[in-house]
Design an enzyme around this catalytic site. Structure first.
Site, PDB file in Angstrom:
ATOM      1  N   ALA A 111      28.537  14.221   7.514  1.00  0.00           N
ATOM      2  CA  ALA A 111      27.939  14.833   8.920  1.00  0.00           C
ATOM      3  C   ALA A 111      27.323  13.629   9.282  1.00  0.00           C
ATOM      4  O   ALA A 111      27.541  13.623  10.837  1.00  0.00           O
ATOM      5  CB  ALA A 111      26.450  15.753   9.224  1.00  0.00           C
ATOM      6  N   ALA A 116      32.518  14.426  12.747  1.00  0.00           N
ATOM      7  CA  ALA A 116      31.222  15.193  12.961  1.00  0.00           C
ATOM      8  C   ALA A 116      30.523  15.450  14.694  1.00  0.00           C
ATOM      9  O   ALA A 116      30.592  15.759  15.095  1.00  0.00           O
ATOM     10  CB  ALA A 116      30.305  15.165  11.936  1.00  0.00           C
ATOM     11  N   LYS A 247      42.300  16.602   6.998  1.00  0.00           N
ATOM     12  CA  LYS A 247      43.196  15.763   7.133  1.00  0.00           C
ATOM     13  C   LYS A 247      43.105  14.950   6.008  1.00  0.00           C
ATOM     14  O   LYS A 247      41.637  14.386   6.890  1.00  0.00           O
ATOM     15  CB  LYS A 247      44.433  16.065   8.061  1.00  0.00           C
ATOM     16  CG  LYS A 247      44.306  15.102   9.681  1.00  0.00           C
ATOM     17  CD  LYS A 247      45.274  15.460  10.004  1.00  0.00           C
ATOM     18  CE  LYS A 247      46.008  13.836  10.185  1.00  0.00           C
ATOM     19  NZ  LYS A 247      45.896  13.409  11.389  1.00  0.00           N
ATOM     20  N   LEU A 279      46.744  22.713  15.974  1.00  0.00           N
ATOM     21  CA  LEU A 279      47.093  24.565  16.584  1.00  0.00           C
ATOM     22  C   LEU A 279      46.249  25.451  17.138  1.00  0.00           C
ATOM     23  O   LEU A 279      46.302  25.977  17.656  1.00  0.00           O
ATOM     24  CB  LEU A 279      47.353  24.521  14.943  1.00  0.00           C
ATOM     25  CG  LEU A 279      48.591  24.379  13.888  1.00  0.00           C
ATOM     26  CD1 LEU A 279      48.360  25.363  12.671  1.00  0.00           C
ATOM     27  CD2 LEU A 279      50.024  25.512  14.287  1.00  0.00           C
ATOM     28  N   HIS A 339      51.165  17.798  12.710  1.00  0.00           N
ATOM     29  CA  HIS A 339      50.932  17.551  14.066  1.00  0.00           C
ATOM     30  C   HIS A 339      52.667  18.742  14.498  1.00  0.00           C
ATOM     31  O   HIS A 339      52.780  19.861  14.813  1.00  0.00           O
ATOM     32  CB  HIS A 339      50.112  17.335  14.872  1.00  0.00           C
ATOM     33  CG  HIS A 339      48.982  16.506  14.535  1.00  0.00           C
ATOM     34  ND1 HIS A 339      47.605  17.360  13.600  1.00  0.00           N
ATOM     35  CD2 HIS A 339      48.260  15.324  14.797  1.00  0.00           C
ATOM     36  CE1 HIS A 339      47.208  16.799  13.151  1.00  0.00           C
ATOM     37  NE2 HIS A 339      46.773  15.765  14.529  1.00  0.00           N
ATOM     38  N   ARG A 445      59.194  18.983  24.529  1.00  0.00           N
ATOM     39  CA  ARG A 445      60.183  19.309  26.077  1.00  0.00           C
ATOM     40  C   ARG A 445      62.125  19.854  25.652  1.00  0.00           C
ATOM     41  O   ARG A 445      62.149  19.395  24.019  1.00  0.00           O
ATOM     42  CB  ARG A 445      60.768  17.906  26.446  1.00  0.00           C
ATOM     43  CG  ARG A 445      59.545  16.843  27.425  1.00  0.00           C
ATOM     44  CD  ARG A 445      60.117  15.782  28.016  1.00  0.00           C
ATOM     45  NE  ARG A 445      59.290  15.351  28.830  1.00  0.00           N
ATOM     46  CZ  ARG A 445      59.432  15.182  29.958  1.00  0.00           C
ATOM     47  NH1 ARG A 445      60.714  15.810  30.887  1.00  0.00           N
ATOM     48  NH2 ARG A 445      58.643  15.457  30.766  1.00  0.00           N
ATOM     49  N   TYR A 482      56.115  23.623  33.231  1.00  0.00           N
ATOM     50  CA  TYR A 482      57.075  23.844  33.345  1.00  0.00           C
ATOM     51  C   TYR A 482      58.933  23.423  33.490  1.00  0.00           C
ATOM     52  O   TYR A 482      58.929  23.369  32.883  1.00  0.00           O
ATOM     53  CB  TYR A 482      56.452  22.940  35.304  1.00  0.00           C
ATOM     54  CG  TYR A 482      56.606  21.436  34.619  1.00  0.00           C
ATOM     55  CD1 TYR A 482      55.446  20.541  34.099  1.00  0.00           C
ATOM     56  CD2 TYR A 482      57.666  20.435  34.614  1.00  0.00           C
ATOM     57  CE1 TYR A 482      55.674  19.074  33.060  1.00  0.00           C
ATOM     58  CE2 TYR A 482      58.254  19.166  34.398  1.00  0.00           C
ATOM     59  CZ  TYR A 482      56.612  18.462  33.305  1.00  0.00           C
ATOM     60  OH  TYR A 482      56.623  17.265  33.203  1.00  0.00           O
TER      61      TYR A 482
HETATM   62  N1  LIG Z   1      37.319  10.781  13.080  1.00  0.00           N
HETATM   63  C1  LIG Z   1      38.605  11.444  13.219  1.00  0.00           C
HETATM   64  O1  LIG Z   1      39.076  11.519  15.012  1.00  0.00           O
HETATM   65  C2  LIG Z   1      39.368  11.878  12.691  1.00  0.00           C
HETATM   66  C3  LIG Z   1      39.654  12.547  11.034  1.00  0.00           C
HETATM   67  N2  LIG Z   1      39.944  12.977  10.502  1.00  0.00           N
HETATM   68  C4  LIG Z   1      39.398  13.080   8.990  1.00  0.00           C
HETATM   69  O2  LIG Z   1      38.743  13.863   8.934  1.00  0.00           O
HETATM   70  C5  LIG Z   1      37.745  13.379   8.052  1.00  0.00           C
HETATM   71  C6  LIG Z   1      36.706  12.495   8.217  1.00  0.00           C
HETATM   72  O3  LIG Z   1      36.670  11.768   9.196  1.00  0.00           O
HETATM   73  P1  LIG Z   1      35.820  10.838   9.920  1.00  0.00           P
HETATM   74  O4  LIG Z   1      34.358  10.849  10.588  1.00  0.00           O
HETATM   75  O5  LIG Z   1      36.539   9.739  10.296  1.00  0.00           O
HETATM   76  O6  LIG Z   1      35.801  10.001   8.930  1.00  0.00           O
HETATM   77  P2  LIG Z   1      33.807   8.737   8.395  1.00  0.00           P
HETATM   78  O7  LIG Z   1      34.748   7.715   7.056  1.00  0.00           O
HETATM   79  O8  LIG Z   1      33.124   8.484   9.582  1.00  0.00           O
HETATM   80  O9  LIG Z   1      33.343   9.661   6.716  1.00  0.00           O
HETATM   81  C7  LIG Z   1      32.739  10.528   6.889  1.00  0.00           C
HETATM   82  C8  LIG Z   1      31.804  10.251   5.991  1.00  0.00           C
HETATM   83  O10 LIG Z   1      31.753  10.311   4.512  1.00  0.00           O
HETATM   84  C9  LIG Z   1      31.206   9.520   3.995  1.00  0.00           C
HETATM   85  N3  LIG Z   1      32.304   8.705   3.671  1.00  0.00           N
HETATM   86  C10 LIG Z   1      32.946   7.527   4.104  1.00  0.00           C
HETATM   87  N4  LIG Z   1      33.979   6.793   3.100  1.00  0.00           N
HETATM   88  C11 LIG Z   1      33.207   7.444   2.654  1.00  0.00           C
HETATM   89  C12 LIG Z   1      33.235   7.422   0.568  1.00  0.00           C
HETATM   90  N5  LIG Z   1      34.106   5.743   0.614  1.00  0.00           N
HETATM   91  N6  LIG Z   1      32.994   6.955  -0.126  1.00  0.00           N
HETATM   92  C13 LIG Z   1      31.832   8.579   0.266  1.00  0.00           C
HETATM   93  N7  LIG Z   1      31.371   8.830   1.531  1.00  0.00           N
HETATM   94  C14 LIG Z   1      32.088   8.136   2.199  1.00  0.00           C
HETATM   95  C15 LIG Z   1      30.392   8.601   5.277  1.00  0.00           C
HETATM   96  O11 LIG Z   1      28.644   9.708   5.068  1.00  0.00           O
HETATM   97  P3  LIG Z   1      27.651   8.501   4.122  1.00  0.00           P
HETATM   98  O12 LIG Z   1      27.931   7.370   4.244  1.00  0.00           O
HETATM   99  O13 LIG Z   1      26.474   9.029   4.651  1.00  0.00           O
HETATM  100  O14 LIG Z   1      27.725   9.644   2.909  1.00  0.00           O
HETATM  101  C16 LIG Z   1      30.912   9.524   6.451  1.00  0.00           C
HETATM  102  O15 LIG Z   1      29.433   9.355   7.612  1.00  0.00           O
HETATM  103  C17 LIG Z   1      38.197  12.636   7.137  1.00  0.00           C
HETATM  104  O16 LIG Z   1      39.684  12.612   6.570  1.00  0.00           O
HETATM  105  C18 LIG Z   1      38.971  11.896   8.569  1.00  0.00           C
HETATM  106  O17 LIG Z   1      40.749  11.351   7.719  1.00  0.00           O
HETATM  107  C19 LIG Z   1      41.060  13.728  10.946  1.00  0.00           C
HETATM  108  C20 LIG Z   1      42.106  14.139  12.220  1.00  0.00           C
HETATM  109  C21 LIG Z   1      40.555  13.321  13.602  1.00  0.00           C
HETATM  110  O1  LIG Z   2      44.972  14.207  14.043  1.00  0.00           O
HETATM  111  C1  LIG Z   2      44.960  12.983  14.577  1.00  0.00           C
HETATM  112  O2  LIG Z   2      44.602  13.528  15.598  1.00  0.00           O
HETATM  113  C2  LIG Z   2      44.530  12.559  16.902  1.00  0.00           C
HETATM  114  C3  LIG Z   2      44.628  12.918  17.597  1.00  0.00           C
HETATM  115  O3  LIG Z   2      43.656  13.778  18.249  1.00  0.00           O
HETATM  116  P1  LIG Z   2      43.817  14.247  20.010  1.00  0.00           P
HETATM  117  O4  LIG Z   2      43.344  16.070  19.533  1.00  0.00           O
HETATM  118  O5  LIG Z   2      42.760  13.558  20.615  1.00  0.00           O
HETATM  119  O6  LIG Z   2      45.383  14.252  20.448  1.00  0.00           O
HETATM  120  C4  LIG Z   2      44.570  10.690  16.768  1.00  0.00           C
HETATM  121  O7  LIG Z   2      43.893   9.925  16.753  1.00  0.00           O
HETATM  122  C5  LIG Z   2      44.616  10.951  14.679  1.00  0.00           C
HETATM  123  O8  LIG Z   2      44.893   9.282  14.850  1.00  0.00           O
HETATM  124  C6  LIG Z   2      45.091  11.187  14.216  1.00  0.00           C
HETATM  125  O9  LIG Z   2      44.638  11.169  12.606  1.00  0.00           O
END
Ligand SMILES: NC(=O)C1=CN([C@@H]2O[C@H](COP(=O)(O)OP(=O)(O)OC[C@H]3O[C@@H](n4cnc5c(N)ncnc54)[C@H](OP(=O)(O)O)[C@@H]3O)[C@@H](O)[C@H]2O)C=CC1
Ligand SMILES: O=C1O[C@H](COP(=O)(O)O)[C@@H](O)[C@H](O)[C@H]1O
Length: 590
Positions: A111, A116, A247, A279, A339, A445, A482
């Protein structure tokens, strides 16, 4: 006149029909019922009102009658009750079961992280605002960071937004929502810490039938630790337990299979909701409706009329802040393997037997398994380099401190894919995905063939390509569908023009389009799996891309450099030209 049904009726009165009333028939077209309903569940009225047949149906007391594919969950007595008969279910939940309304506890694991804050909490708030969450729900944030409930609320409140079209009572609603958000700090591998979470969840659930959803918004290397601890110590004792997995689902076939094996030690497949947020995007959902509910399209949907299909993803920003993650994956794993391939599968599948999740996923997996192996010569990779424009210096990919110097990770890729089946034999499906390009857009497209013996070909001059029809589904931004057609320029002469029959969503609908995460979270709560990835789909997707990724890495193929903010590497144009194709987004009247 548009058929309209409130997707999430804000007044439950509109949504609730007295028992015995039929739901509006077309509502199922707009939102297929959850599998439990399709497979013959009985909805137990929680009170005199009956929530039935509506877009935002709450799964109030849904009793599975028979659902052969939904076996009892792995966590046995702790797990969901999906496989029980209705009698067993009633026994299990006690004699007053039909009087109490179940709760849903949503735990956002990770979180404190970016996703999140950016997506999950705002989506949950939007669902709450729209009356889509069950009456009794609690949201818990879980992560290692130390935070109080109040601190979590302050953090979350900064990213909550109100819909442009619905600002009424928004701040009041925000306050109510935040009061239902709590935080528990713990280690990811600690069963004890999850047992403490379980205690807190129970306090909030107040002895009701409790359904639990865990959203794994954490790096993938800790997925299994969390699932192990959560399933042992914090899964529901009397309701369902579901886990949304973000993912990346592995880096290749082997690591993905290992991840699935690890998850399945603690969860059944139907407890795992692998999210691909594309999706959940409105226009991707609309793809099947466009095709299967309009007679004008389906007959054209094959090699006979379609010359090529293009799936285009571009972002006008680099990997800023995510370079560490990105460098281990690259654009092919980040965007194409999931995607764009998912969109391709939806686009190309045969008509499913029904709108049931399994029927749709069965058809998608057939497409994925029919793909021809990807050849290196059908792929172009690129990486953005620094560029100064208008006095502003934009960094290159390797200027990011979290990216290793000399990294060969592609931030751009284009590929020509082929489906080896009767419908699509020989039709190139061209994919293009890149970061730090000139614009942000995602499009599908469809370029149609030339009109045979075109009477008007002289009027088009030498560029016959310009005379072919093109259907564009613009997923984002400015969602639109379109169709490019030819028409006569009004007047006494005979000049032809090219115009768009344009369904621009912002002109057609005043309602704001919900974020993909809203739809997907709601589906997971409802047990609707249609928009989540089944393990065999995932296997097929990796099977297609793994050999190519290995070859690129083993041969250390250097990506073609392109300036930050440009159209990407020229190689992508040569690749398309090999198939006599011009990328639709690069022409002047795109
Ligand atoms: N951010 C994005 O736009 C997107 C993210 N994702 C996927 O969603 C998931 C979360 O993404 P995101 O929020 O960006 O990730 P973060 O890197 O911000 O990680 C989320 C939380 O996980 C904990 N964390 C991070 N690294 C580690 C580690 N090495 N070991 C243990 N805990 C760790 C931290 O919380 P704490 O230290 O408080 O425990 C952190 O706040 C990932 O799998 C990412 O690939 C997918 C699509 C888009
Ligand atoms: O899964 C992912 O998607 C974002 C793009 O998502 P969008 O909804 O903003 O188009 C991308 O930036 C990121 O690299 C990828 O992990």
């Amino acid at each position: 006149m548009a058929l309209s049904v409130a997707k999430c009726p804000s007044s439950s009165a509109a949504a609730r029909l007295a028992p015995g009333h039929s739901p509006p028939r077309w509502s199922t077209l707009l939102r297929p019922f959850p599998r439990s309903v399709l497979s013959g569940s009985v909805t137990v009225p929680s009170s005199k009102n009956w929530s039935f047949g509506v877009a935002c149906k709450q799964e109030v007391g849904t009793v599975p009658v028979s659902s052969p594919k939904e076996a009892p969950s792995k966590n046995g007595e702790n797990g969901g009750l999906l496989g029980l008969s209705s009698e067993e279910y009633r026994d299990a939940i006690g004699p007053n079961a039909s009087e109490g309304e179940p709760t849903v506890s949503i735990t956002v694991v990770g979180a404190s992280g970016d996703l999140a804050k950016k997506k999950i909490f705002p989506a949950l708030f939007a669902l709450y605002y729209e009356d889509c969450l069950p009456k009794h729900f609690t949201i818990f944030g879980y992560a290692r960071s130390k935070m109080t409930d109040a601190e979590l609320r302050t953090m979350v409140s900064k990213t909550l937004t109100c819909r442009i079209d619905k600002r009424e009572n928004c701040s009041e609603k925000m306050e109510q929502f935040l009061k239902r958000c709590f935080y528990h700090s713990g280690q990811y591998e600690s069963e004890e810490n999850f047992a403490d979470l379980d205690k807190k969840l129970k306090e909030h659930e107040g002895g009701r039938l409790s359904n639990r959803l865990f959203y794994l918004s954490i790096p993938p290397n800790i997925f299994i630790d969390v699932v192990k601890s959560a399933s042992k110590s914090a899964s529901s004792k009397n309701g369902w337990t579901r886990v949304i997995v973000e993912k990346p689902f592995g880096r290749d076939s082997e690591s993905s299979a290992a991840l699935t094996r690890g998850l399945k030690q603690y969860l059944d497949e139907d407890q795992i909701f692998r999210i691909d947020h594309y999706l959940g995007k409105e226009l991707v959902e609309n793809l099947s409706i466009l095709r299967f509910s309009n007679l004008v399209f389906e007959p054209l949907w094959s090699r006979q009329y379609i010359r090529n299909v293009q799936l285009i993803f571009s972002e006008d920003f680099g990997t800023e802040g995510r370079g560490g993650y990105f460098d281990n994956y690259g654009i092919i794993r980040d965007i194409m393997q999931n995607h764009l391939l998912q969109i391709l599968a939806l686009f190309a599948m045969e008509t499913p037997v029904s709108l049931d999740a399994e029927d749709i996923r069965n058809e998608k997996v057939k497409v994925l398994r029919s793909m021809k192996p990807l050849q290196l010569e059908n792929v172009v990779t690129g990486q953005y380099k620094n560029h100064t424009k208008g006095g502003v210096a934009y960094p290159g990919y390797t200027d990011d401190k979290t990216v290793p110097k000399g990294s060969l990770t592609p931030t751009f890729a284009a590929a020509a894919l082929f489906i080896d089946n009767a419908r699509w034999d020989g039709v190139p499906f061209l994919m293009k995905a890149g970061k730090a390009l000139e614009s942000r857009r995602t499009e599908i497209r469809v370029q149609f063939r030339h009109v045979p013996g075109n009477l008007y070909k002289r009027s088009f001059g030498t560029d016959l390509d310009r005379a072919t029809n093109e259907l564009v589904i613009r997923v984002q931004p400015d969602e639109a569908i379109y169709l490019k057609i030819n028409n006569k320029v009004p007047g006494l002469g005979m000049r032809l023009d090219r115009s768009n029959l344009n369904l621009l969503y912002s002109s057609r609908y005043s309602k704001e389009i919900p974020d993909a995460y809203e739809r997907l979270l709601l589906d997971a709560i409802e047990g609707e799996r249609r928009l989540f990835i089944r393990s065999d789909e995932l296997d097929a997707a990796w099977e297609l891309f793994t050999p190519l990724l290995k070859e690129l890495e083993e041969k250390k193929i250097a990506p073609e450099l392109y300036p930050h903010g440009s159209c990407g590497p020229a190689g992508a144009h040569y690749l398309a030209a090999n198939y006599n194709v011009r990328w639709g987004d690069t022409v002047s009247d795109a």
